[in-house]
Scaffold this motif. Structure first.
Motif, PDB file in Angstrom:
ATOM      1  N   ILE A  54       9.874  41.195  26.005  1.00  0.00           N
ATOM      2  CA  ILE A  54       8.697  40.419  25.622  1.00  0.00           C
ATOM      3  C   ILE A  54       7.461  41.221  26.018  1.00  0.00           C
ATOM      4  CG2 ILE A  54       7.449  38.255  25.963  1.00  0.00           C
ATOM      5  CD1 ILE A  54      10.180  37.057  26.813  1.00  0.00           C
ATOM      6  N   PRO A  55       6.488  41.429  25.115  1.00  0.00           N
ATOM      7  CA  PRO A  55       5.281  42.169  25.493  1.00  0.00           C
ATOM      8  C   PRO A  55       4.593  41.532  26.701  1.00  0.00           C
ATOM      9  CG  PRO A  55       5.348  41.769  23.123  1.00  0.00           C
ATOM     10  CD  PRO A  55       6.451  40.952  23.723  1.00  0.00           C
ATOM     11  N   THR A  56       4.047  42.373  27.550  1.00  0.00           N
ATOM     12  CA  THR A  56       3.292  41.864  28.693  1.00  0.00           C
ATOM     13  C   THR A  56       1.830  41.730  28.308  1.00  0.00           C
ATOM     14  OG1 THR A  56       2.980  44.120  29.497  1.00  0.00           O
ATOM     15  CG2 THR A  56       4.873  42.897  30.358  1.00  0.00           C
ATOM     16  N   ILE A  57       1.149  40.827  28.977  1.00  0.00           N
ATOM     17  CA  ILE A  57      -0.283  40.660  28.714  1.00  0.00           C
ATOM     18  C   ILE A  57      -1.006  41.885  29.253  1.00  0.00           C
ATOM     19  CG2 ILE A  57      -2.325  39.272  29.194  1.00  0.00           C
ATOM     20  CD1 ILE A  57      -0.542  36.848  29.392  1.00  0.00           C
ATOM     21  N   PRO A  58      -1.774  42.607  28.417  1.00  0.00           N
ATOM     22  CA  PRO A  58      -2.458  43.810  28.896  1.00  0.00           C
ATOM     23  C   PRO A  58      -3.390  43.487  30.056  1.00  0.00           C
ATOM     24  CG  PRO A  58      -2.578  43.638  26.502  1.00  0.00           C
ATOM     25  CD  PRO A  58      -2.040  42.337  27.007  1.00  0.00           C
ATOM     26  N   PRO A  59      -3.534  44.414  30.999  1.00  0.00           N
ATOM     27  CA  PRO A  59      -4.412  44.138  32.143  1.00  0.00           C
ATOM     28  C   PRO A  59      -5.868  43.951  31.742  1.00  0.00           C
ATOM     29  CG  PRO A  59      -3.675  46.427  32.123  1.00  0.00           C
ATOM     30  CD  PRO A  59      -2.870  45.717  31.104  1.00  0.00           C
ATOM     31  N   ASP A  60      -6.251  44.469  30.572  1.00  0.00           N
ATOM     32  CA  ASP A  60      -7.630  44.329  30.118  1.00  0.00           C
ATOM     33  C   ASP A  60      -7.798  43.134  29.178  1.00  0.00           C
ATOM     34  OD1 ASP A  60      -6.044  45.508  28.209  1.00  0.00           O
ATOM     35  OD2 ASP A  60      -7.645  46.719  27.350  1.00  0.00           O
ATOM     36  N   ALA A  61      -6.774  42.285  29.081  1.00  0.00           N
ATOM     37  CA  ALA A  61      -6.876  41.115  28.198  1.00  0.00           C
ATOM     38  C   ALA A  61      -7.941  40.158  28.722  1.00  0.00           C
ATOM     39  CB  ALA A  61      -5.528  40.407  28.112  1.00  0.00           C
ATOM     40  N   PRO A  62      -8.514  39.333  27.844  1.00  0.00           N
ATOM     41  CA  PRO A  62      -9.512  38.360  28.297  1.00  0.00           C
ATOM     42  C   PRO A  62      -8.929  37.473  29.392  1.00  0.00           C
ATOM     43  CG  PRO A  62      -9.428  38.442  25.899  1.00  0.00           C
ATOM     44  CD  PRO A  62      -8.290  39.269  26.395  1.00  0.00           C
ATOM     45  N   SER A  63      -9.778  37.046  30.284  1.00  0.00           N
ATOM     46  CA  SER A  63      -9.309  36.251  31.434  1.00  0.00           C
ATOM     47  C   SER A  63      -8.835  34.883  30.945  1.00  0.00           C
ATOM     48  CB  SER A  63     -10.431  36.103  32.453  1.00  0.00           C
ATOM     49  OG  SER A  63     -11.570  35.530  31.844  1.00  0.00           O
ATOM     50  N   ALA A  64      -7.571  34.799  30.611  1.00  0.00           N
ATOM     51  CA  ALA A  64      -6.974  33.534  30.185  1.00  0.00           C
ATOM     52  C   ALA A  64      -6.101  33.017  31.312  1.00  0.00           C
ATOM     53  CB  ALA A  64      -6.145  33.736  28.924  1.00  0.00           C
ATOM     54  N   THR A  65      -6.025  31.724  31.443  1.00  0.00           N
ATOM     55  CA  THR A  65      -5.224  31.145  32.515  1.00  0.00           C
ATOM     56  C   THR A  65      -3.745  31.250  32.161  1.00  0.00           C
ATOM     57  OG1 THR A  65      -5.259  28.950  31.507  1.00  0.00           O
ATOM     58  CG2 THR A  65      -7.072  29.518  33.003  1.00  0.00           C
ATOM     59  N   LEU A  66      -2.916  31.121  33.212  1.00  0.00           N
ATOM     60  CA  LEU A  66      -1.478  31.067  32.993  1.00  0.00           C
ATOM     61  C   LEU A  66      -1.129  29.878  32.099  1.00  0.00           C
ATOM     62  CD1 LEU A  66       1.438  31.955  33.623  1.00  0.00           C
ATOM     63  CD2 LEU A  66       1.296  30.546  35.692  1.00  0.00           C
ATOM     64  N   HIS A  67      -1.876  28.807  32.264  1.00  0.00           N
ATOM     65  CA  HIS A  67      -1.666  27.622  31.430  1.00  0.00           C
ATOM     66  C   HIS A  67      -1.802  27.971  29.954  1.00  0.00           C
ATOM     67  CE1 HIS A  67      -1.885  23.458  30.079  1.00  0.00           C
ATOM     68  NE2 HIS A  67      -3.051  23.724  29.507  1.00  0.00           N
ATOM     69  N   ASP A  68      -2.854  28.709  29.594  1.00  0.00           N
ATOM     70  CA  ASP A  68      -3.042  29.101  28.197  1.00  0.00           C
ATOM     71  C   ASP A  68      -1.924  30.024  27.728  1.00  0.00           C
ATOM     72  OD1 ASP A  68      -5.360  27.660  27.770  1.00  0.00           O
ATOM     73  OD2 ASP A  68      -6.649  29.267  28.528  1.00  0.00           O
ATOM     74  N   ALA A  69      -1.514  30.952  28.602  1.00  0.00           N
ATOM     75  CA  ALA A  69      -0.445  31.877  28.230  1.00  0.00           C
ATOM     76  C   ALA A  69       0.861  31.142  27.978  1.00  0.00           C
ATOM     77  CB  ALA A  69      -0.264  32.935  29.324  1.00  0.00           C
ATOM     78  N   LEU A  70       1.159  30.141  28.797  1.00  0.00           N
ATOM     79  CA  LEU A  70       2.398  29.386  28.620  1.00  0.00           C
ATOM     80  C   LEU A  70       2.354  28.501  27.380  1.00  0.00           C
ATOM     81  CD1 LEU A  70       3.218  28.396  32.306  1.00  0.00           C
ATOM     82  CD2 LEU A  70       4.615  29.829  30.807  1.00  0.00           C
ATOM     83  N   ARG A  71       1.177  28.034  27.005  1.00  0.00           N
ATOM     84  CA  ARG A  71       1.086  27.261  25.763  1.00  0.00           C
ATOM     85  C   ARG A  71       1.368  28.157  24.562  1.00  0.00           C
ATOM     86  NH1 ARG A  71      -3.769  24.054  24.369  1.00  0.00           N
ATOM     87  NH2 ARG A  71      -4.996  25.828  25.087  1.00  0.00           N
ATOM     88  N   LEU A  72       1.049  29.442  24.688  1.00  0.00           N
ATOM     89  CA  LEU A  72       1.259  30.365  23.579  1.00  0.00           C
ATOM     90  C   LEU A  72       2.728  30.782  23.467  1.00  0.00           C
ATOM     91  CD1 LEU A  72      -0.595  31.762  21.504  1.00  0.00           C
ATOM     92  CD2 LEU A  72      -0.593  33.767  22.995  1.00  0.00           C
ATOM     93  N   TYR A  73       3.360  30.995  24.633  1.00  0.00           N
ATOM     94  CA  TYR A  73       4.764  31.369  24.633  1.00  0.00           C
ATOM     95  C   TYR A  73       5.345  31.106  26.018  1.00  0.00           C
ATOM     96  CZ  TYR A  73       9.116  33.871  24.315  1.00  0.00           C
ATOM     97  OH  TYR A  73      10.454  34.160  24.339  1.00  0.00           O
ATOM     98  N   TYR A  74       6.574  30.572  26.062  1.00  0.00           N
ATOM     99  CA  TYR A  74       7.193  30.202  27.331  1.00  0.00           C
ATOM    100  C   TYR A  74       7.916  31.420  27.921  1.00  0.00           C
ATOM    101  CZ  TYR A  74       9.933  27.531  30.739  1.00  0.00           C
ATOM    102  OH  TYR A  74      10.508  27.050  31.892  1.00  0.00           O
ATOM    103  N   HIS A  75       7.147  32.263  28.627  1.00  0.00           N
ATOM    104  CA  HIS A  75       7.765  33.488  29.130  1.00  0.00           C
ATOM    105  C   HIS A  75       8.565  33.258  30.415  1.00  0.00           C
ATOM    106  CE1 HIS A  75       3.582  33.328  30.595  1.00  0.00           C
ATOM    107  NE2 HIS A  75       4.069  33.795  31.727  1.00  0.00           N
ATOM    108  N   TRP A  76       8.550  32.023  31.006  1.00  0.00           N
ATOM    109  CA  TRP A  76       9.474  31.724  32.105  1.00  0.00           C
ATOM    110  C   TRP A  76      10.899  31.588  31.586  1.00  0.00           C
ATOM    111  CZ3 TRP A  76       6.714  27.363  35.391  1.00  0.00           C
ATOM    112  CH2 TRP A  76       5.529  27.889  35.945  1.00  0.00           C
ATOM    113  N   GLN A  77      11.042  31.154  30.345  1.00  0.00           N
ATOM    114  CA  GLN A  77      12.299  31.132  29.609  1.00  0.00           C
ATOM    115  C   GLN A  77      13.265  30.004  29.991  1.00  0.00           C
ATOM    116  OE1 GLN A  77      13.558  33.062  26.988  1.00  0.00           O
ATOM    117  NE2 GLN A  77      11.471  33.850  26.816  1.00  0.00           N
ATOM    118  N   THR A  78      13.357  29.658  31.274  1.00  0.00           N
ATOM    119  CA  THR A  78      14.445  28.785  31.718  1.00  0.00           C
ATOM    120  C   THR A  78      14.037  27.965  32.933  1.00  0.00           C
ATOM    121  OG1 THR A  78      16.683  28.791  32.640  1.00  0.00           O
ATOM    122  CG2 THR A  78      15.351  30.733  33.048  1.00  0.00           C
TER     123      THR A  78
END
Length: 936
Positions: A54-78
């Motif tokens: 799974i692609p990682t969020i680039p370190p220079d990505a806009p400051s988005a919360t973990l909450h926003d990232a999880l709404r986009l894709y469930y990278h915890w998986q399980t």
């Protein structure tokens, strides 16, 4: 949950496995957290021993919360992944919170989103959870998964979210479903579910535009029924940045004719993680309708009252959500790889000190000019620059338009964006403000296409002149004192450009009247204007004719008088570099007889972007007066007490400001194309096909040419050296100094300083010592034609053969002390003895030649006996050329022991004898046979 009593909660689902340290690492992470809001620890997830791709969020990505990232894709998986504080769970779920069937299908996705909305989480950068292997689901299982995921997604992605986030989340869900379906052999009914998803993604997801091979491969596997195993490839296409990395802003006012093409050139970029803001600046034509018909979730049109170009760009800057921002005018175009190339260069700047990398804030590309139909008219300046750009920007806006740069958004905001009070040149002003704080980096490819409209009206030219003068006055008032000398050239460059704009066809009386003033200002600002006075006079004459006559009559007058000046020729005299490209450094001691001719050979160079630094080394004759008699603003003279040639060269380098150094002795001459040929050889160098690794890791820093020898009167004597070796020349250069003089090479200033300049303790062989030290670190490149005319003067330092011998031995001894650390000897030390013997043999061949050069004198012959005997000691194989060796011995012995008149008579009687010492140079060996290593 009802039965649990622990302070921390976690689950493990059937089939999943934990690494032995999973709990201890997560417990320790939470225990070390100071913030009470930190209530979750999670780790990376692997499957079959490998992290999920799974692609990682680039370190220079806009400051988005973990909450926003999880709404986009469930990278915890399980559910087997997170460790959660009980109080956090209860705060979110209450006592009655349970995990339904949908939650189990989705691995706890809804729970993760709800928790991270209120609490912070710690991410452990290691794989501590192993997922159960995926197996091909039945159609029913897959449909249940799809329904559960879709229902979960709709609970936290709402119409109030930005359209790009909604679309990314839906596309990620579809890609995940494909990954789950394509992990093995498909049943026919499940295979029927795949094509509609492929079609939807290819039509609606820009990130799939360039994944055609993956789409085709998926269709191919569906057709053949093979085991698919395409899961990893589909997971790798997931979009994981909740907000776009790049914001593109198109300000537009009544741009119906071109705005669609401009938008297409943005939406067709290979870099797809972007948002496109169309700033509708009060358009009254059909622009809004054209934009609104374009269906792409990344595009937004924002309508405002008309306020001008600068205000529209600032409005886009204010709305931007990307870490980076780029502007493009509504009539310009981009190459499809423009954003991707600039992003890569800006996020991977040139190798430099770590503290300096954070200074890079702007990437730009080369610009080409296009006509109203999109056809390329001409290339732009194509200036390549990495690093500090302020001095270059003070001379000219080498980015050439506001449609070029990719800028860090925070940097653009920090400088206040664009000055809305400027009616023109606001982009130049913006870049100057950025350059005072940030480094620039270049993509050396034409990727910006600037559309040239019809010729400017005089009112526009006057407006542009006023704006540019305001920008320059402001910039120089803030510029460091060291850059103030650029002021005159900057204004001269401006008026050259304005003259060019004013004299574009069709010529009008008003524009020609303005051009006369611009041309006069060039004379006032440019100290070198007398060099192109004939061109200025022709242009002024043209302007006066068109100013005083109707256009048709003016055209006939110019044709009748063959008056056809090319206004483009002005740009030959535009100085785009704040410092000269080349510094020519000439040490001079009592050189009154030759310095004038030497300087003339420099001033006649086809390459004119240079400075000439003459170091008077304590001359007692009229050298200084001879230099001062030459009137050229590029010539500088510095006088010092006598210290020798090596120290004088170093003194010249201290005054030099050019990118490259070229040293020239005060009695040698250059061909007119010498500097240009060597400069282009370095900057245009490309590694050869099948290049060795050393070619790939080093760049050429030194260029050299072949050499001709001339006498005191400048007459050709013979070819001095025409040996060619490119790239890593160190082993060859160790064997023989084929550079053949300090007046030959051109070198990058950085290389000069890295090897600490010339060693003044090695006269007169300090130049050979310099070439060897450079060759240990840098590549050399040859210009295969004679461009140095090396003067053979009996009274020169090189004529003192004994002194030369001592110096050469010291240089070679020092070189062989360093050799065990230098390739190829660092890897193959057994080569050193054979190389040493051949190097000394070659050096003594040259010394023997120098001893016998000129009028035959007994003392020269006696010196030659010792020198040639030393040759044979180091290279006994030369005896294989017995006939030549015996004849040369006869020549040496006759010179040493016979009266000079007898020697001259013998040399006249036997025509081959006078050439024997020169023929000895032909036996210089530039290779050492492999079998010599074992013999040595």
């Amino acid at each position: 949950m009802a039965q649990s009593r622990g302070e921390l909660i976690t689950w493990i689902q059937p089939g999943d496995r934990w690494q032995p340290e999973k709990l201890s690492r997560q417990v320790a992470a939470l225990a070390a957290a100071d913030d009470p809001q930190t209530a979750i620890a999670y780790s990376r997830v692997s499957q079959q021993g490998n992290p999920l791709p799974i692609p990682t969020i680039p370190p220079d990505a806009p400051s988005a919360t973990l909450h926003d990232a999880l709404r986009l894709y469930y990278h915890w998986q399980t559910l087997s992944n997170p460790l959660i504080r009980r109080e956090a769970w209860l705060a979110v779920a209450g006592e009655g919170f349970g995990l339904g069937i949908s939650d189990l299908f989705c691995g706890g996705w809804r729970m993760a989103v709800a928790l991270t909305q209120q609490f912070q989480a710690i991410a452990l950068d290691e794989s501590l959870v192993e997922l159960a292997p995926w197996t091909t689901p039945t159609l029913s299982q897959w449909q249940q998964l799809r329904q559960a995921l879709q229902e979960t997604l709709t609970t936290f992605i709402t119409p109030e979210d930005p359209q790009d986030r909604q679309s990314k989340a839906q596309h990620n869900l579809d890609k995940y479903l494909l990954a789950r379906a394509l992990c093995g052999s498909l049943t026919p009914d499940l295979a029927a579910e795949v094509p509609p998803i492929l079609k939807t993604l290819y039509q609606n997801d820009p990130s799939i535009q360039y994944e055609g091979a993956l789409i085709v491969e998926t269709y191919r596997r569906l057709a053949t029924g093979d085991r698919l195993n395409l899961s990893d490839r589909w997971l790798a296409t997931l979009q994981v940045t909740p907000t776009p990395l790049i914001t593109v802003v198109i300000p537009v006012y009544n741009g119906e004719a071109t705005v669609a093409a401009t938008i297409d050139s943005v939406l067709e970029q290979t870099f797809t993680d972007l948002e496109l803001l169309i700033i509708d600046d009060g358009c009254t034509d059909n622009t809004a309708a054209i934009v609104d018909r374009i269906s792409d979730y990344r595009l937004r049109r924002l309508a405002y009252d008309n306020a001008g170009l600068a205000a529209s760009r600032n409005r886009g800057l204010q709305e931007a959500r990307g870490t980076y921002i780029s502007f493009i005018d509504a009539d310009d175009l981009w190459h499809p790889q423009k954003l991707e190339a600039q992003y890569q260069r800006l996020t991977h700047p040139p190798e430099t000190h770590a503290n300096l990398r954070s200074l890079y804030g702007v990437a730009y590309s080369w610009t080409d000019y296009i006509d109203e139909s999109g056809n390329v008219l001409k290339p732009g300046s194509h200036l390549t620059l990495d690093g500090d750009a302020l001095a270059h920007l003070l001379l000219a806006d080498f980015l050439e338009s506001g449609s070029n740069a990719l800028v860090r958004t925070d940097a653009a905001r920090a400088v206040g964006g664009f000055d809305e009070s400027l009616p023109a040149a606001e982009d130049w002003d913006f870049f100057l403000k950025l350059a005072r704080r940030h480094f620039f980096v270049c993509v050396p490819e034409a990727q910006v296409y600037y559309r040239v409209s019809a010729s400017s009206m005089s009112s526009q030219l006057q407006q542009q002149e006023a704006a540019c003068l305001t920008v320059l006055e402001r910039a120089f008032s803030d510029a460091p004192q060291a850059l103030q000398p650029l002021r005159s050239q900057s204004f001269a460059n401006l008026y050259q450009y304005l003259s060019y704009r004013a004299l574009q066809p069709p010529l009008t009386p008003d524009n020609c009247r303005l051009a006369l003033g611009f041309l006069q200002n060039i004379k006032g600002w440019d100290s070198q204007a007398p060099r192109y006075q004939p061109l200025l006079t022709e242009l002024q004459t043209l302007c006066r004719i068109y100013q005083d006559n109707a256009p048709r009559l003016a055209a006939r007058l110019c044709d009748a008088g063959s008056l056809t000046p090319q206004v483009e020729d002005l740009f030959q005299y535009t100085r785009s570099r704040p410092y000269p490209a080349i510094s020519v450094i000439i040490p001079a001691y009592n050189a009154q007889d030759t310095i004038g001719e030497t300087l003339e050979s420099v001033l006649a160079q086809t390459w004119t972007d240079l400075e000439i630094i003459v170091i008077d080394d304590g001359s007692t004759d009229n050298t200084v007066a001879a230099v001062k008699a030459i009137d050229d603003p590029r010539l500088k003279l510095f006088s010092y007490p006598n210290a020798g040639q090596g120290e004088s060269r170093n003194r010249g380098a201290c005054h030099a400001i050019g990118e490259f150094f070229a040293f020239l002795d005060s009695d040698d001459l250059w061909t007119p194309d010498k500097l240009e040929s060597q400069y282009r050889a370095i900057v245009e160098w490309q590694p050869p096909a099948n290049a060795e690794s050393l070619y790939q890791t080093r760049q050429p820093a030194v260029a050299y040419s072949w050499v001709d020898w001339i006498d005191i009167s400048g007459r050709f004597l013979q070819r001095g050296c025409e040996y060619t070796s490119n790239g890593y020349v160190y082993p060859k250069l160790l064997l023989s100094d084929f550079i053949a003089g300090g007046s030959n090479a051109m070198m990058w200033r950085g290389a000069f300083y890295q090897v600490r300049g010339f060693n003044p303790d090695f006269p007169p062989a300090e130049d050979r010592d310099m070439w060897l030290r450079l060759a240990e670190k840098f590549h050399f490149v040859a210009v295969e034609k004679p461009q140095l005319r090396y003067r053979q003067v009996p009274t020169s330092q090189s004529a003192n053969v004994v002194r030369m011998e001592r110096s050469q031995l010291r240089v070679l001894d020092a070189a062989f002390e360093r050799a065990p650390q230098v390739p190829p000897f660092a890897q193959n030390p057994e080569r050193l003895p054979a190389y040493r013997a051949q190097t000394y043999a070659n050096s003594y061949k040259y010394l023997t030649f120098k001893a016998l050069e000129g009028d035959p004198k007994p003392q020269q012959g006696r010196l030659a006996i010792r020198l040639f005997w030393t040759v044979l000691q180091y290279e006994p194989q030369l005896w294989q050329e017995r006939r030549f060796v015996i004849k040369l011995w006869l020549r040496i012995l006759i010179t040493a022991f016979c009266p000079q008149t007898w020697t001259q008579a013998v040399l006249q009687r036997f025509p081959t004898f006078p050439r024997l010492h020169g023929d000895l140079l032909g036996y210089t060996k530039m290779d050492v046979p492999v079998d010599a290593f074992s013999d040595a």
